[in-house]
Design a protein around this motif. Structure first.
Motif, PDB file in Angstrom:
ATOM      1  N   ALA A  63      -7.441   3.585   4.905  1.00 10.27           N
ATOM      2  CA  ALA A  63      -6.644   3.466   6.127  1.00 10.27           C
ATOM      3  C   ALA A  63      -5.507   2.467   5.937  1.00 10.27           C
ATOM      4  O   ALA A  63      -4.383   2.679   6.430  1.00 10.27           O
ATOM      5  CB  ALA A  63      -7.546   3.044   7.293  1.00 10.27           C
ATOM      6  N   LEU A  64      -5.799   1.385   5.210  1.00 10.22           N
ATOM      7  CA  LEU A  64      -4.771   0.386   4.953  1.00 10.22           C
ATOM      8  C   LEU A  64      -3.691   0.957   4.029  1.00 10.22           C
ATOM      9  O   LEU A  64      -2.494   0.692   4.214  1.00 10.22           O
ATOM     10  CB  LEU A  64      -5.406  -0.864   4.337  1.00 10.22           C
ATOM     11  CG  LEU A  64      -4.509  -2.083   4.148  1.00 10.22           C
ATOM     12  CD1 LEU A  64      -3.919  -2.543   5.477  1.00 10.22           C
ATOM     13  CD2 LEU A  64      -5.296  -3.223   3.497  1.00 10.22           C
ATOM     14  N   GLU A  65      -4.097   1.745   3.063  1.00 15.23           N
ATOM     15  CA  GLU A  65      -3.125   2.367   2.163  1.00 15.23           C
ATOM     16  C   GLU A  65      -2.260   3.378   2.921  1.00 15.23           C
ATOM     17  O   GLU A  65      -1.051   3.473   2.678  1.00 15.23           O
ATOM     18  CB  GLU A  65      -3.850   3.038   0.996  1.00 15.23           C
ATOM     19  CG  GLU A  65      -4.460   2.025   0.018  1.00 15.23           C
ATOM     20  CD  GLU A  65      -5.167   2.676  -1.152  1.00 15.23           C
ATOM     21  OE1 GLU A  65      -5.091   2.137  -2.272  1.00 15.23           O
ATOM     22  OE2 GLU A  65      -5.807   3.730  -0.943  1.00 15.23           O
ATOM     23  N   ARG A  66      -2.860   4.126   3.841  1.00 13.67           N
ATOM     24  CA  ARG A  66      -2.065   5.056   4.652  1.00 13.67           C
ATOM     25  C   ARG A  66      -1.064   4.291   5.521  1.00 13.67           C
ATOM     26  O   ARG A  66       0.088   4.706   5.673  1.00 13.67           O
ATOM     27  CB  ARG A  66      -2.982   5.914   5.522  1.00 13.67           C
ATOM     28  CG  ARG A  66      -3.739   6.996   4.771  1.00 13.67           C
ATOM     29  CD  ARG A  66      -4.326   8.015   5.722  1.00 13.67           C
ATOM     30  NE  ARG A  66      -5.296   7.406   6.633  1.00 13.67           N
ATOM     31  CZ  ARG A  66      -6.599   7.302   6.385  1.00 13.67           C
ATOM     32  NH1 ARG A  66      -7.087   7.769   5.243  1.00 13.67           N
ATOM     33  NH2 ARG A  66      -7.404   6.756   7.266  1.00 13.67           N
ATOM     34  N   ARG A  67      -1.510   3.163   6.066  1.00 16.35           N
ATOM     35  CA  ARG A  67      -0.645   2.384   6.961  1.00 16.35           C
ATOM     36  C   ARG A  67       0.546   1.779   6.210  1.00 16.35           C
ATOM     37  O   ARG A  67       1.658   1.733   6.722  1.00 16.35           O
ATOM     38  CB  ARG A  67      -1.469   1.285   7.634  1.00 16.35           C
ATOM     39  CG  ARG A  67      -0.708   0.556   8.740  1.00 16.35           C
ATOM     40  CD  ARG A  67      -1.602  -0.442   9.450  1.00 16.35           C
ATOM     41  NE  ARG A  67      -0.919  -1.024  10.593  1.00 16.35           N
ATOM     42  CZ  ARG A  67      -0.908  -0.534  11.820  1.00 16.35           C
ATOM     43  NH1 ARG A  67      -1.573   0.591  12.074  1.00 16.35           N
ATOM     44  NH2 ARG A  67      -0.250  -1.133  12.801  1.00 16.35           N
ATOM     45  N   THR A  68       0.294   1.296   4.996  1.00 17.54           N
ATOM     46  CA  THR A  68       1.368   0.677   4.208  1.00 17.54           C
ATOM     47  C   THR A  68       2.191   1.706   3.442  1.00 17.54           C
ATOM     48  O   THR A  68       3.305   1.408   2.995  1.00 17.54           O
ATOM     49  CB  THR A  68       0.801  -0.331   3.197  1.00 17.54           C
ATOM     50  OG1 THR A  68      -0.096   0.349   2.300  1.00 17.54           O
ATOM     51  CG2 THR A  68       0.060  -1.462   3.913  1.00 17.54           C
TER      52      THR A  68
END
Length: 314
Positions: free
Chosen positions: A54-59
């Motif tokens: 989720a963090l990779e998708r957000r960044t």
């Protein structure tokens, strides 16, 4: 998604990143695997994986290389550094507000080169007031490479030879560490031929030499100065201990370039001989640290600068 290429993130500034996801990424990097991070965070491995994705998708960036142990990408290093800074600020704020219920001391990871560690750096740490309750986690690394640990977010501060500030860090000049080219009298008689009747440059490049490790370039640099371009002998010994390095030279394994603070007592005792009083080696040292308003980090910086002022050549 790109795995590197700077710190510009899609989806907002670092302050908009979900803290749970940021802390989870840090746990994965510190623990080395998703399973170990899950155990440390008291959640399931799938939950850890979902938070990181989720963090990779957000960044819009790949943040971790799924190796064993995992490694942060260049973008991941930015988030890891942010996570460590956030944790440091949170601990300081809780302490100042009097709401810290863990009683845990402040942990400050610092990168320092072996020669500073063996000569003056520990006296700097001893200057820091006990009431600050600081635990030091020292990482030994060559002064030419300590900045890489700052970029990775592994350490908060470093003694380095680079005056160029790592992104997000401040720089203060400490001084110069002086090194002297020395050998034992027995080694001189056995391996340096007719020196000092003949120039040192005619014999030094063929004489056995002691290096700290394969990143140590001081002996080659000195040999090139003396010979006009030729490096030290290929007959070289590697002794990755500051004390052991000096003892190896004292025992006659080879010549070497030794910190002045360690060499001078042995020169006075006659167990070492100075090979060239004119061609000493000076290595500039700097203090780099994160730009954080942290009492613990500020106290350590002041202590290091004060100790360096008395120990190093200004």
């Amino acid at each position: 998604m790109s795995s590197s290429g700077g710190a510009t993130f899609k989806g907002g500034a670092l302050s908009e990143l979900p803290l749970e996801q940021v802390r989870t990424l840090l746990a994965v990097v510190d623990e080395g695997t998703f399973d170990a991070a899950a155990a440390a965070l008291h959640v399931t491995p799938p939950a850890v994986s979902q938070r990181v994705k989720a963090l990779e998708r957000r960044t819009g960036r790949v943040l971790l290389l799924r190796t064993k142990p995992v490694r942060p990408t260049e973008s991941g290093q930015v988030v890891v550094r942010f996570a460590r800074q956030l944790a440091r600020l949170e601990r300081d704020a809780r302490a100042e507000l009097g709401i810290s219920d863990t009683g845990e001391p402040a942990v400050l990871p610092v990168a320092v080169n072996a020669d500073s560690l063996a000569t003056w750096f520990l006296s700097a740490l001893a200057r820091i007031p006990d009431e600050l309750r600081i635990c030091f986690e020292l990482r030994r690394e060559d002064e030419d490479h300590t900045t890489s640990l700052l970029r990775e977010g592994t350490v908060m501060a470093a003694v380095t030879s680079s005056p160029d500030a790592v992104s997000g860090c401040t720089v203060r000049r400490l001084g110069r560490m002086r090194y002297l080219p020395v050998a034992s009298p027995q080694f001189v008689a056995r391996r340096l031929g007719d020196w000092p009747r003949v120039p040192l440059g005619e014999v030094i490049a063929d004489a056995p030499v002691v290096f700290f490790d394969r990143r140590d370039c001081l002996q080659d640099d000195f040999a090139r100065k003396v010979t006009g371009g030729r490096g030290a002998s290929p007959l070289r010994h590697y002794v990755p201990s500051s004390r052991g390095f000096v003892e190896a030279i004292e025992a006659g394994l080879g010549w070497g370039v030794v910190p002045q603070a360690q060499a001078e007592p042995l020169l006075r005792a006659g167990t070492l001989v100075l090979l060239d009083a004119e061609r000493v080696m000076d290595v500039p040292l700097f203090w780099q640290q994160w730009k954080l308003d942290s009492p613990a980090l500020a106290a350590m910086a002041d202590a290091v600068v004060a100790a360096a002022a008395t120990a190093l050549d200004r």
